[in-house]
Design a protein around this motif. Structure first.
Motif, PDB file in Angstrom:
ATOM      1  N   PRO A 155     -15.751  -4.909   9.153  1.00  0.00           N
ATOM      2  CA  PRO A 155     -16.047  -6.321   8.858  1.00  0.00           C
ATOM      3  C   PRO A 155     -16.807  -6.504   7.555  1.00  0.00           C
ATOM      4  O   PRO A 155     -16.817  -7.603   6.998  1.00  0.00           O
ATOM      5  CB  PRO A 155     -16.894  -6.762  10.068  1.00  0.00           C
ATOM      6  N   THR A 156     -17.411  -5.430   7.053  1.00  0.00           N
ATOM      7  CA  THR A 156     -18.174  -5.532   5.799  1.00  0.00           C
ATOM      8  C   THR A 156     -17.351  -5.126   4.582  1.00  0.00           C
ATOM      9  O   THR A 156     -17.873  -5.119   3.461  1.00  0.00           O
ATOM     10  CB  THR A 156     -19.416  -4.621   5.882  1.00  0.00           C
ATOM     11  N   LEU A 157     -16.082  -4.788   4.777  1.00  0.00           N
ATOM     12  CA  LEU A 157     -15.247  -4.327   3.670  1.00  0.00           C
ATOM     13  C   LEU A 157     -15.072  -5.436   2.630  1.00  0.00           C
ATOM     14  O   LEU A 157     -14.734  -6.571   2.967  1.00  0.00           O
ATOM     15  CB  LEU A 157     -13.883  -3.872   4.192  1.00  0.00           C
ATOM     16  N   SER A 158     -15.265  -5.093   1.361  1.00  0.00           N
ATOM     17  CA  SER A 158     -15.157  -6.078   0.278  1.00  0.00           C
ATOM     18  C   SER A 158     -13.939  -5.776  -0.590  1.00  0.00           C
ATOM     19  O   SER A 158     -13.342  -4.690  -0.512  1.00  0.00           O
ATOM     20  CB  SER A 158     -16.417  -6.054  -0.592  1.00  0.00           C
ATOM     21  N   GLN A 159     -13.591  -6.740  -1.422  1.00  0.00           N
ATOM     22  CA  GLN A 159     -12.481  -6.557  -2.349  1.00  0.00           C
ATOM     23  C   GLN A 159     -12.764  -5.394  -3.302  1.00  0.00           C
ATOM     24  O   GLN A 159     -11.868  -4.593  -3.602  1.00  0.00           O
ATOM     25  CB  GLN A 159     -12.256  -7.851  -3.143  1.00  0.00           C
ATOM     26  N   HIS A 160     -13.994  -5.294  -3.763  1.00  0.00           N
ATOM     27  CA  HIS A 160     -14.358  -4.217  -4.675  1.00  0.00           C
ATOM     28  C   HIS A 160     -14.183  -2.849  -4.018  1.00  0.00           C
ATOM     29  O   HIS A 160     -13.699  -1.892  -4.647  1.00  0.00           O
ATOM     30  CB  HIS A 160     -15.809  -4.398  -5.137  1.00  0.00           C
ATOM     31  N   GLN A 161     -14.563  -2.732  -2.761  1.00  0.00           N
ATOM     32  CA  GLN A 161     -14.434  -1.455  -2.061  1.00  0.00           C
ATOM     33  C   GLN A 161     -12.963  -1.065  -1.899  1.00  0.00           C
ATOM     34  O   GLN A 161     -12.612   0.118  -2.015  1.00  0.00           O
ATOM     35  CB  GLN A 161     -15.116  -1.542  -0.694  1.00  0.00           C
ATOM     36  N   LEU A 162     -12.096  -2.049  -1.627  1.00  0.00           N
ATOM     37  CA  LEU A 162     -10.673  -1.750  -1.504  1.00  0.00           C
ATOM     38  C   LEU A 162     -10.081  -1.313  -2.843  1.00  0.00           C
ATOM     39  O   LEU A 162      -9.262  -0.385  -2.907  1.00  0.00           O
ATOM     40  CB  LEU A 162      -9.932  -2.977  -0.975  1.00  0.00           C
ATOM     41  N   LEU A 163     -10.485  -1.989  -3.924  1.00  0.00           N
ATOM     42  CA  LEU A 163     -10.013  -1.596  -5.256  1.00  0.00           C
ATOM     43  C   LEU A 163     -10.478  -0.185  -5.597  1.00  0.00           C
ATOM     44  O   LEU A 163      -9.724   0.606  -6.192  1.00  0.00           O
ATOM     45  CB  LEU A 163     -10.517  -2.600  -6.295  1.00  0.00           C
ATOM     46  N   GLN A 164     -11.716   0.123  -5.231  1.00  0.00           N
ATOM     47  CA  GLN A 164     -12.241   1.457  -5.481  1.00  0.00           C
ATOM     48  C   GLN A 164     -11.462   2.505  -4.682  1.00  0.00           C
ATOM     49  O   GLN A 164     -11.206   3.612  -5.166  1.00  0.00           O
ATOM     50  CB  GLN A 164     -13.726   1.513  -5.108  1.00  0.00           C
ATOM     51  N   LEU A 165     -11.043   2.139  -3.476  1.00  0.00           N
ATOM     52  CA  LEU A 165     -10.250   3.041  -2.645  1.00  0.00           C
ATOM     53  C   LEU A 165      -8.909   3.344  -3.313  1.00  0.00           C
ATOM     54  O   LEU A 165      -8.437   4.486  -3.313  1.00  0.00           O
ATOM     55  CB  LEU A 165     -10.039   2.404  -1.271  1.00  0.00           C
ATOM     56  N   CYS A 166      -8.297   2.323  -3.905  1.00  0.00           N
ATOM     57  CA  CYS A 166      -7.026   2.516  -4.617  1.00  0.00           C
ATOM     58  C   CYS A 166      -7.218   3.452  -5.805  1.00  0.00           C
ATOM     59  O   CYS A 166      -6.377   4.337  -6.060  1.00  0.00           O
ATOM     60  CB  CYS A 166      -6.477   1.173  -5.091  1.00  0.00           C
ATOM     61  N   THR A 167      -8.315   3.265  -6.528  1.00  0.00           N
ATOM     62  CA  THR A 167      -8.581   4.108  -7.699  1.00  0.00           C
ATOM     63  C   THR A 167      -8.806   5.562  -7.296  1.00  0.00           C
ATOM     64  O   THR A 167      -8.279   6.486  -7.930  1.00  0.00           O
ATOM     65  CB  THR A 167      -9.815   3.577  -8.457  1.00  0.00           C
TER      66      THR A 167
END
Length: 550
Positions: free
Chosen positions: A470-482
């Motif tokens: 529930p705390t996942l942010s857009q930045h964290q998802l982008l970082q995961l892709c990188t």
């Protein structure tokens, strides 16, 4: 899993509608699911085609019935198009016409089956106002269930024929099959449509999912079929029909097979049927796939005014049962008329360093349970994928054959093998094993408890993510892709928060194109995310969305 989206399309026809007997459908049984730690059920509403100018506004403006509907009706300017909500699962177009034509002449109906909504276009604003006003004052029922009404933000439902005449019709129907869990052939569609009117030709094509054009002998036959079948399930809980009038007024069939058939040529029909064509055993029960009970399709009511009385039409047709997957004789157990039957698919064209067993599972699990994956040592870039049944293989071939993953075009076909044997196991370039048994993983999505909630979608540029922290942010998802060297999304949307205490997050990710979305899903689907103060990780789940863009 499915998601919410409003899509518009055509529905009913000219010269006004006649009241029709209801077309009954079996109720969908939504089974419970055993959840992982950090996981809870996500439920979205899937949709049909998008109504022009009313995609997201319709969703936001109407979330509840009762007083909210009255207030909304004052905020939205009157329109001939009425947005109907709160429909039951079994509603088809004829039910809406039967309930609402007392308010005025209906020009068009657009069904949104998975969303339990519809758009109804009246011939005038006055007729629409009568409908909305009555619904605000007292209950108005559709198929014996109260529905809620409001003006649409669109003044007209866009017809696929682009016809200026709102009452224009055609004897050719365009059928879109939503959530096609089982193969759709000319036999299947003929058995569905011919009891309502003489079918002349059928052509099936697979561009954006499964679609077909069915040509009837007359416009009247086509209108009857559209009224009775628009919104109905071919099989219980899946293969839902969304029907529109097509652009061409005649179909051109070059050969008779599972994808096209010309029923107006009796000599050809008779000759080719003698080669093994069998029209019996098409509808009725779900094909047995080993993951759920047989669920019959309810026949058209015997007293339906649209059932043809000039000939005998079989009400229920048995589907031949599949033998268990472990049986050595499979060709006799398959419903497929032409070609071998197997629960094993072969995929070639795999990237030599970026694809492994888990990546293949992440992609193929969207179309059926994956039992085993084995890379072939003798044929580099090729793997065998054993799935739960041959229907899953058919879905995988339909949707994955020809797509590009990491610059390589996949070739997916039915294998001659009947099972995957863990022989000649070796190490892949990334250090993982060339063989993996996924039969016990909880990430398979087609168990009996949850298979009814799966929506089969072809690869698309928009991914739906769910079961995220529930705390996942857009930045964290982008970082995961990188971190995993996969394409990053360009747009990010989180679904409306659940009530307090919600344990997971879900939303949509839009990419530059379909290829980028496929590559990200292949790597990040089922990626485990750990958060502070949580003993167990969250398993991020991805699937292709019904949305075309955000």
């Amino acid at each position: 899993m499915e998601e919410t989206e409003d899509r518009g399309g055509p529905g009913g026809g000219g010269g006004g509608y006649h009241r029709a007997a209801k077309r009954l459908r079996t109720d969908e049984e939504a089974g419970g699911e055993e959840l992982e730690d950090g996981e809870e059920e996500e439920e979205e509403d899937s949709a049909g085609e998008e109504a022009a100018g009313s995609r997201s506004t319709e969703d936001r403006s109407r979330r509840s019935g009762g007083k909210d509907s009255v207030e909304d009706s004052h905020r939205i300017p009157p329109s001939p198009v009425v947005h109907v909500r709160g429909l039951c699962d079994a509603v088809v177009e004829a039910d809406l016409v039967e309930a609402l034509d007392k308010f005025g002449k209906i020009c068009y109906v657009m069904m949104m089956p998975f969303k339990r909504q519809a758009l109804v276009e009246f011939d005038s604003v006055a007729s629409a106002e009568r409908c909305v006003s009555r619904g605000a004052r007292e209950p108005v029922c559709v198929a014996e269930q109260q529905a809620f009404f409001n003006f649409s933000t669109s003044q007209r439902i866009t017809r696929p024929t682009n016809a200026d005449d709102p009452t224009s019709r055609n004897k050719v129907l365009l059928l879109s099959v939503q959530n096609p869990l089982y193969p759709i052939t000319t036999d299947v569609l003929y058995s569905v449509c011919n009891p309502l009117g003489n079918v002349l030709r059928i052509v099936i094509f697979k561009r954006n999912g499964i679609q077909a054009m069915v040509e009837f002998e007359s416009v009247e036959d086509a209108q009857k079929a559209k009224l009775s079948l628009n919104g109905a399930d071919i099989y219980a809980g899946c293969c839902t029909l969304k029907i529109e009038y097509a652009r061409p007024n005649r179909l051109n069939v070059v050969r008779n097979d599972n994808s096209s058939w010309d029923y107006s040529k009796p000599l050809v029909l008779q000759r080719e049927r003698a080669k093994g064509r069998q029209r019996q055993a098409i509808l009725g029960e779900h094909p047995s796939n080993g993951y759920g009970p047989h669920c019959p399709l309810l026949p058209l009511p015997a007293n339906s005014r649209y059932r043809r009385s000039s000939e005998e039409v079989q009400d229920m047709i048995s589907y031949p049962l599949l033998l268990p997957k472990t049986s050595s004789s499979s060709s006799s157990s398959s419903f497929l008329c032409h070609g071998a039957s197997s629960s094993v698919s072969m995929v070639s064209g795999l990237h030599p360093t970026k694809m492994n067993c888990s990546c293949i599972f992440n992609l193929f699990c969207l179309y059926g349970n994956v039992e085993k994956v084995k890379f072939m040592k003798s044929v580099p870039g090729t793997a065998l994928v054993e799935m739960g049944d041959e229907y899953a293989v058919d879905r995988a071939v339909t949707h994955l054959n020809g797509i590009k993953v990491f610059g390589k075009k996949l070739n997916v076909c039915v294998s001659k093998q009947q099972a995957v044997i863990p022989s000649q196991v070796f190490e892949l370039p990334d250090g993982s094993s060339s063989y993996h048994d996924f039969s016990l993983t909880r990430n398979n999505r087609f168990s009996s408890a949850q298979s009814s909630r799966n929506i089969i979608q072809p690869p698309a540029a928009v991914l739906h993510f769910y079961n995220a922290p529930p705390t996942l942010s857009q930045h964290q998802l982008l970082q995961l892709c990188t971190e995993h060297n996969v394409p990053a999304f360009t747009k990010f949307k989180v679904f409306d928060a659940k009530p307090a205490g919600s344990k997971t997050l879900s939303g949509l990710l839009e990419f530059d194109g379909k290829t980028e979305a496929v590559e990200t899903l292949t790597v990040l689907n089922h990626h485990q995310i750990r958060i502070p103060n949580s003993s167990n990780p969250f398993t991020l789940k991805l699937c292709f969305s019904t949305s075309s863009h955000l």
